[in-house]
Write a protein that holds these residues in place. Structure first.
Motif, PDB file in Angstrom:
ATOM      1  N   ALA A 223       0.839  -1.203   0.000  1.00 11.86           N
ATOM      2  CA  ALA A 223       0.000   0.000   0.000  1.00 11.86           C
ATOM      3  C   ALA A 223       0.872   1.250   0.000  1.00 11.86           C
ATOM      4  O   ALA A 223       1.939   1.284   0.614  1.00 11.86           O
ATOM      5  CB  ALA A 223      -0.907  -0.005   1.225  1.00 11.86           C
ATOM      6  N   TRP A 224       0.393   2.302  -0.677  1.00 12.20           N
ATOM      7  CA  TRP A 224       1.194   3.520  -0.753  1.00 12.20           C
ATOM      8  C   TRP A 224       0.315   4.756  -0.807  1.00 12.20           C
ATOM      9  O   TRP A 224      -0.850   4.707  -1.172  1.00 12.20           O
ATOM     10  CB  TRP A 224       2.128   3.481  -1.964  1.00 12.20           C
ATOM     11  N   THR A 225       0.921   5.851  -0.414  1.00 13.26           N
ATOM     12  CA  THR A 225       0.312   7.164  -0.515  1.00 13.26           C
ATOM     13  C   THR A 225       1.426   8.119  -0.920  1.00 13.26           C
ATOM     14  O   THR A 225       2.559   7.689  -1.167  1.00 13.26           O
ATOM     15  CB  THR A 225      -0.332   7.563   0.826  1.00 13.26           C
ATOM     16  N   THR A 226       1.132   9.391  -1.040  1.00  9.50           N
ATOM     17  CA  THR A 226       2.192  10.358  -1.334  1.00  9.50           C
ATOM     18  C   THR A 226       2.177  11.471  -0.294  1.00  9.50           C
ATOM     19  O   THR A 226       1.129  11.819   0.263  1.00  9.50           O
ATOM     20  CB  THR A 226       2.037  10.974  -2.739  1.00  9.50           C
ATOM     21  N   PHE A 227       3.368  12.010  -0.049  1.00 11.40           N
ATOM     22  CA  PHE A 227       3.527  13.132   0.875  1.00 11.40           C
ATOM     23  C   PHE A 227       4.624  14.029   0.330  1.00 11.40           C
ATOM     24  O   PHE A 227       5.733  13.573   0.052  1.00 11.40           O
ATOM     25  CB  PHE A 227       3.880  12.632   2.275  1.00 11.40           C
ATOM     26  N   ARG A 228       4.286  15.286   0.157  1.00 14.03           N
ATOM     27  CA  ARG A 228       5.211  16.262  -0.444  1.00 14.03           C
ATOM     28  C   ARG A 228       5.748  15.772  -1.793  1.00 14.03           C
ATOM     29  O   ARG A 228       6.919  15.945  -2.134  1.00 14.03           O
ATOM     30  CB  ARG A 228       6.366  16.587   0.502  1.00 14.03           C
ATOM     31  N   GLY A 229       4.866  15.122  -2.544  1.00 12.23           N
ATOM     32  CA  GLY A 229       5.203  14.695  -3.894  1.00 12.23           C
ATOM     33  C   GLY A 229       6.005  13.422  -3.984  1.00 12.23           C
ATOM     34  O   GLY A 229       6.353  12.981  -5.083  1.00 12.23           O
ATOM     35  N   LYS A 230       6.304  12.779  -2.856  1.00 10.99           N
ATOM     36  CA  LYS A 230       7.071  11.528  -2.861  1.00 10.99           C
ATOM     37  C   LYS A 230       6.221  10.381  -2.314  1.00 10.99           C
ATOM     38  O   LYS A 230       5.362  10.580  -1.454  1.00 10.99           O
ATOM     39  CB  LYS A 230       8.349  11.677  -2.028  1.00 10.99           C
ATOM     40  N   ARG A 231       6.503   9.196  -2.831  1.00 12.14           N
ATOM     41  CA  ARG A 231       5.730   8.022  -2.427  1.00 12.14           C
ATOM     42  C   ARG A 231       6.126   7.580  -1.025  1.00 12.14           C
ATOM     43  O   ARG A 231       7.313   7.549  -0.680  1.00 12.14           O
ATOM     44  CB  ARG A 231       5.935   6.881  -3.422  1.00 12.14           C
ATOM     45  N   LEU A 232       5.128   7.218  -0.236  1.00 14.75           N
ATOM     46  CA  LEU A 232       5.334   6.688   1.109  1.00 14.75           C
ATOM     47  C   LEU A 232       4.572   5.378   1.210  1.00 14.75           C
ATOM     48  O   LEU A 232       3.348   5.353   1.082  1.00 14.75           O
ATOM     49  CB  LEU A 232       4.816   7.676   2.154  1.00 14.75           C
ATOM     50  N   LYS A 233       5.292   4.274   1.389  1.00 15.59           N
ATOM     51  CA  LYS A 233       4.639   2.985   1.589  1.00 15.59           C
ATOM     52  C   LYS A 233       4.112   2.897   3.014  1.00 15.59           C
ATOM     53  O   LYS A 233       4.806   3.302   3.958  1.00 15.59           O
ATOM     54  CB  LYS A 233       5.606   1.834   1.333  1.00 15.59           C
ATOM     55  N   VAL A 234       2.912   2.372   3.168  1.00 13.18           N
ATOM     56  CA  VAL A 234       2.322   2.165   4.490  1.00 13.18           C
ATOM     57  C   VAL A 234       2.366   0.663   4.764  1.00 13.18           C
ATOM     58  O   VAL A 234       1.668  -0.122   4.129  1.00 13.18           O
ATOM     59  CB  VAL A 234       0.887   2.698   4.556  1.00 13.18           C
ATOM     60  N   LEU A 235       3.220   0.281   5.688  1.00 19.45           N
ATOM     61  CA  LEU A 235       3.487  -1.131   5.948  1.00 19.45           C
ATOM     62  C   LEU A 235       2.580  -1.730   7.009  1.00 19.45           C
ATOM     63  O   LEU A 235       2.298  -2.936   6.989  1.00 19.45           O
ATOM     64  CB  LEU A 235       4.945  -1.317   6.370  1.00 19.45           C
ATOM     65  N   ASP A 236       2.119  -0.909   7.940  1.00 25.60           N
ATOM     66  CA  ASP A 236       1.296  -1.423   9.034  1.00 25.60           C
ATOM     67  C   ASP A 236       0.412  -0.293   9.547  1.00 25.60           C
ATOM     68  O   ASP A 236       0.877   0.834   9.755  1.00 25.60           O
ATOM     69  CB  ASP A 236       2.189  -1.960  10.156  1.00 25.60           C
ATOM     70  N   ALA A 237      -0.855  -0.596   9.734  1.00 21.52           N
ATOM     71  CA  ALA A 237      -1.801   0.400  10.227  1.00 21.52           C
ATOM     72  C   ALA A 237      -2.990  -0.325  10.825  1.00 21.52           C
ATOM     73  O   ALA A 237      -3.214  -1.516  10.577  1.00 21.52           O
ATOM     74  CB  ALA A 237      -2.257   1.325   9.091  1.00 21.52           C
ATOM     75  N   GLU A 238      -3.767   0.398  11.615  1.00 20.70           N
ATOM     76  CA  GLU A 238      -4.963  -0.176  12.218  1.00 20.70           C
ATOM     77  C   GLU A 238      -6.038   0.902  12.295  1.00 20.70           C
ATOM     78  O   GLU A 238      -5.755   2.097  12.247  1.00 20.70           O
ATOM     79  CB  GLU A 238      -4.658  -0.715  13.618  1.00 20.70           C
ATOM     80  N   VAL A 239      -7.281   0.452  12.410  1.00 23.68           N
ATOM     81  CA  VAL A 239      -8.374   1.389  12.630  1.00 23.68           C
ATOM     82  C   VAL A 239      -8.219   1.957  14.032  1.00 23.68           C
ATOM     83  O   VAL A 239      -8.049   1.209  15.000  1.00 23.68           O
ATOM     84  CB  VAL A 239      -9.736   0.701  12.465  1.00 23.68           C
ATOM     85  N   ALA A 240      -8.248   3.280  14.133  1.00 23.74           N
ATOM     86  CA  ALA A 240      -8.039   3.931  15.425  1.00 23.74           C
ATOM     87  C   ALA A 240      -9.297   3.867  16.273  1.00 23.74           C
ATOM     88  O   ALA A 240     -10.406   4.103  15.776  1.00 23.74           O
ATOM     89  CB  ALA A 240      -7.622   5.376  15.218  1.00 23.74           C
ATOM     90  N   ALA A 241      -9.117   3.549  17.546  1.00 24.19           N
ATOM     91  CA  ALA A 241     -10.257   3.515  18.459  1.00 24.19           C
ATOM     92  C   ALA A 241     -10.764   4.911  18.768  1.00 24.19           C
ATOM     93  O   ALA A 241     -11.945   5.115  19.068  1.00 24.19           O
ATOM     94  CB  ALA A 241      -9.861   2.795  19.746  1.00 24.19           C
TER      95      ALA A 241
END
Length: 282
Positions: A223-241
């Motif tokens: 999974a990936w997103t971008t920040f300041r025009g550069k790609r950032l892979k998201v390796l681990d995340a969870e739904v926040a309580a």
């Protein structure tokens, strides 16, 4: 041939990726005679023209088995049965006419026929999937089903974890079913769905899609997103309580990988970039 452990068959094996290696090893360990292994051609890597064998080819050569990239090489070998596991290519009718085949497919058919059943099941929010052993036909995963094992999908199960579970139970089922007369085939029933191969766009996080959907994309891997025009892979995340530090659109980020760098804790990345209050992922 029959022994105390059950039937020993003369087989051809068709497979390509890593998830097809364990079933091949299981069949060899069970004493079956693997006449030939058919796999996809070697892939090019880098700019030097070097090639890499598929995981199945590498395993087959290690096991001392004959390997070919040509499907028709299975003909004329006295093969009793072909076993197909994630081969990645349809097999033409004249081959099926000579060699009956079974296919180990990683879904509960007819749900998720096609190339990416594991990923599509997670992306859709399915709570259960499984492995089917089916008769191979000309159509895409349309054949009657011989046996099925169901596998739950946990709320945080990743695609890699689910794939390992499915390969393990599928290998056990395959060895069990080939050790005796094959079970009776039952036609698939229900509405088919299709598991198209994932694209980079499928793995691009849509932050407006809701926290559950975002986390399911992360669980696929890549999974990936971008920040300041550069790609950032998201390796681990969870739904926040609850809202709080490190929470974005209801998702708590835990581990990321910036472009050109190694994996790191999200908090470490955050301290390094020091985003302003109005900056957003895209």
């Amino acid at each position: 041939m029959t022994s105390a452990g059950g039937l020993r068959r003369r087989l051809a094996y068709f497979g390509t990726p890593t998830m097809a290696v364990e079933p091949l090893r299981a069949l060899v360990a069970a004493g079956h005679d693997i006449a030939i292994v058919i796999t996809r051609p070697d892939t090019r890597r880098g700019r030097g023209g070097e090639t890499s064998p598929s995981p199945v080819k590498a395993a087959a050569l290690e096991l001392g088995l004959e390997v070919s990239h040509v499907v028709d090489d299975v003909l004329g070998r006295g093969v009793e049965l072909g076993v197909v596991v994630a081969y990645g290519q349809l097999i033409r009718p004249h081959v099926l006419a000579e060699v009956p085949m079974v296919n180990l497919h990683f879904s509960l058919l007819p749900r998720w026929r096609g190339a990416a059943p594991v990923e599509r099941a997670i992306l859709a929010g399915d709570t259960e999937t499984g492995v089917c052993l089916m008769r191979l036909e000309e159509g895409l995963d349309t054949g009657p089903v011989l046996d099925t094992v169901r596998v739950p999908i946990g709320a945080s199960t990743t695609a890699d974890e689910l794939r390992r579970d499915l390969v393990r139970v599928g290998s056990e089922m395959l060895v069990r079913d080939l050790a005796a007369d094959l079970p009776a085939a039952v036609a698939q029933h229900g509405e088919p769905t299709y598991a198209a191969k994932l694209t980079a766009d499928d793995l691009h996080i849509d932050w407006s899609s809701g926290a559950d959907r975002v986390v399911r994309v992360v669980r696929l891997g890549g999974a990936w997103t971008t920040f300041r025009g550069k790609r950032l892979k998201v390796l681990d995340a969870e739904v926040a309580a609850a809202p709080g530090h490190g929470v974005f659109e209801g998702v708590r980020m835990r581990r990321v990988q910036p472009e050109g760098k190694g994996p790191m804790a999200y908090d470490d990345w955050l301290r390094g970039v020091r985003p302003t209050v109005d900056e957003r992922f895209e």
